[in-house]
Design a protein around this motif. Sequence first.
Motif, PDB file in Angstrom:
ATOM      1  N   GLY A   4       9.413  -2.398  -1.590  1.00  0.00           N
ATOM      2  CA  GLY A   4       9.336  -2.060  -3.203  1.00  0.00           C
ATOM      3  C   GLY A   4       9.305  -3.523  -4.114  1.00  0.00           C
ATOM      4  N   THR A   5       8.681  -4.508  -3.575  1.00  0.00           N
ATOM      5  CA  THR A   5       8.748  -5.561  -4.405  1.00  0.00           C
ATOM      6  C   THR A   5       7.605  -5.234  -5.512  1.00  0.00           C
ATOM      7  OG1 THR A   5       9.202  -7.008  -2.551  1.00  0.00           O
ATOM      8  CG2 THR A   5       8.219  -8.119  -4.503  1.00  0.00           C
ATOM      9  N   GLU A   6       7.949  -5.814  -6.736  1.00  0.00           N
ATOM     10  CA  GLU A   6       7.305  -5.867  -7.821  1.00  0.00           C
ATOM     11  C   GLU A   6       6.332  -6.872  -7.618  1.00  0.00           C
ATOM     12  OE1 GLU A   6       7.467  -3.947 -10.710  1.00  0.00           O
ATOM     13  OE2 GLU A   6       9.635  -3.006 -10.986  1.00  0.00           O
ATOM     14  N   ARG A  21      -4.805  -2.744  -6.425  1.00  0.00           N
ATOM     15  CA  ARG A  21      -3.599  -2.074  -6.866  1.00  0.00           C
ATOM     16  C   ARG A  21      -3.461  -1.062  -5.418  1.00  0.00           C
ATOM     17  NH1 ARG A  21      -1.983   2.929  -7.835  1.00  0.00           N
ATOM     18  NH2 ARG A  21      -4.526   3.576  -8.246  1.00  0.00           N
ATOM     19  N   ASP A  25      -0.399  -1.100  -2.838  1.00  0.00           N
ATOM     20  CA  ASP A  25       0.619  -0.187  -3.083  1.00  0.00           C
ATOM     21  C   ASP A  25       0.724   0.522  -1.506  1.00  0.00           C
ATOM     22  OD1 ASP A  25       0.919   0.375  -5.673  1.00  0.00           O
ATOM     23  OD2 ASP A  25      -0.520   1.776  -5.795  1.00  0.00           O
ATOM     24  N   TYR A  29       4.260  -2.056  -1.763  1.00  0.00           N
ATOM     25  CA  TYR A  29       4.700  -2.799  -3.198  1.00  0.00           C
ATOM     26  C   TYR A  29       4.677  -1.888  -4.385  1.00  0.00           C
ATOM     27  CZ  TYR A  29       4.071  -7.345  -0.688  1.00  0.00           C
ATOM     28  OH  TYR A  29       4.241  -8.220   0.302  1.00  0.00           O
ATOM     29  N   VAL A  30       5.444  -2.257  -5.415  1.00  0.00           N
ATOM     30  CA  VAL A  30       5.422  -1.476  -6.691  1.00  0.00           C
ATOM     31  C   VAL A  30       4.468  -2.315  -7.596  1.00  0.00           C
ATOM     32  CG1 VAL A  30       6.673  -0.623  -8.486  1.00  0.00           C
ATOM     33  CG2 VAL A  30       7.749  -0.700  -6.345  1.00  0.00           C
ATOM     34  N   CYS A  31       3.217  -1.834  -7.703  1.00  0.00           N
ATOM     35  CA  CYS A  31       2.122  -2.560  -8.492  1.00  0.00           C
ATOM     36  C   CYS A  31       2.134  -2.302 -10.008  1.00  0.00           C
ATOM     37  CB  CYS A  31       0.739  -2.402  -7.682  1.00  0.00           C
ATOM     38  SG  CYS A  31       0.655  -2.923  -6.185  1.00  0.00           S
ATOM     39  N   THR A  32       1.835  -3.268 -10.848  1.00  0.00           N
ATOM     40  CA  THR A  32       1.485  -2.946 -12.131  1.00  0.00           C
ATOM     41  C   THR A  32       0.226  -4.082 -12.235  1.00  0.00           C
ATOM     42  OG1 THR A  32       3.897  -3.034 -12.791  1.00  0.00           O
ATOM     43  CG2 THR A  32       2.173  -3.531 -14.648  1.00  0.00           C
TER      44      THR A  32
END
Length: 321
Positions: A4-6, A21, A25, A29-32
Amino acid sequence: MASGTELLIVDGSDRDREGLRKFFDGKGYVCTAVRTADEAKALATKKFFPVALIDLDVGGEGHGVDLVRYVRSKSRPTAVILITSRASFDGAVEGLRAGVIDVVQKTRGQAEHLIRTVERAQERQAAQGGELYREVRAVLDDSFKVMLGLSRKVYAHLSLAATPLKPRVLIVDPEQEFLKELSQLVQDKDWDVAGEMNGGGALDRGSSTKLDIIATRDELPDLRGSMVIRSIQAQHGDVLGLLYTTEGDGKIERIEHGQVEDVDRPFTGAAQLIEKIDAVVEELGTRTQERRFIQAFSADHRDFLKRYAELKLKIDRLISD
């Protein structure tokens, strides 16, 4: 490793940005993902990202390095990786000078290298973050100690510190003359003193009266003085005991919570016993003053102490994670 790392992805190419992304994902990972440097700057100002992927040419050829510098200026712990679709020695050098941990080309053959680089960046950031959390915890604790010390000085001038302790002292000895000698020695003491000549009487008094100190000869006619002290301490754990004996050279033992804490040899008589009680009374006075201070401090700063405890718990969890 992601857990869950940003992850911030900045790439002007819709295809590359969306591909990255989806790829990360799928790795947990938590992607922005954003298209422009301005969007990335706005995010970096408001939110912390442990790892950022920044395209070398976002906003123009080589302009990604400027964004790297901006992100690093706003969030030094963020680990930045420069990604590029073209080979650029100068761009790579500028990126490394700006603080990126690696420069990776956006090709299928580099996918595994990219994920390893991101994982390494995450590990590096976590290690740096752990050190930061420990430093924050240390500063927090030091600040609390300073606040506590300053408050203690203030409270020392208040009535809570001025009220002296009048200790309740029980002396147990089968010799009437010894008790008389002791009573003469304590005439100028502001103590509440009672005497008993046997263990049974001492136990009865200990059950009916809240004592601070019990001093007893070990050789009592009915019980051992050591048993009397431990029995009373079993009922009232904060009672402090002094056990003396005239056998051999004699000795005085200090007993606290049922355990012998200190031994003085030899035992020389009533004056020595009063001297030991005096020292204990002074110590109990200090403890009482400290207890009053802690109670007053806790009452005056209840909300702060609650927030302090909650913050410490959060930091400890971050360190352990």
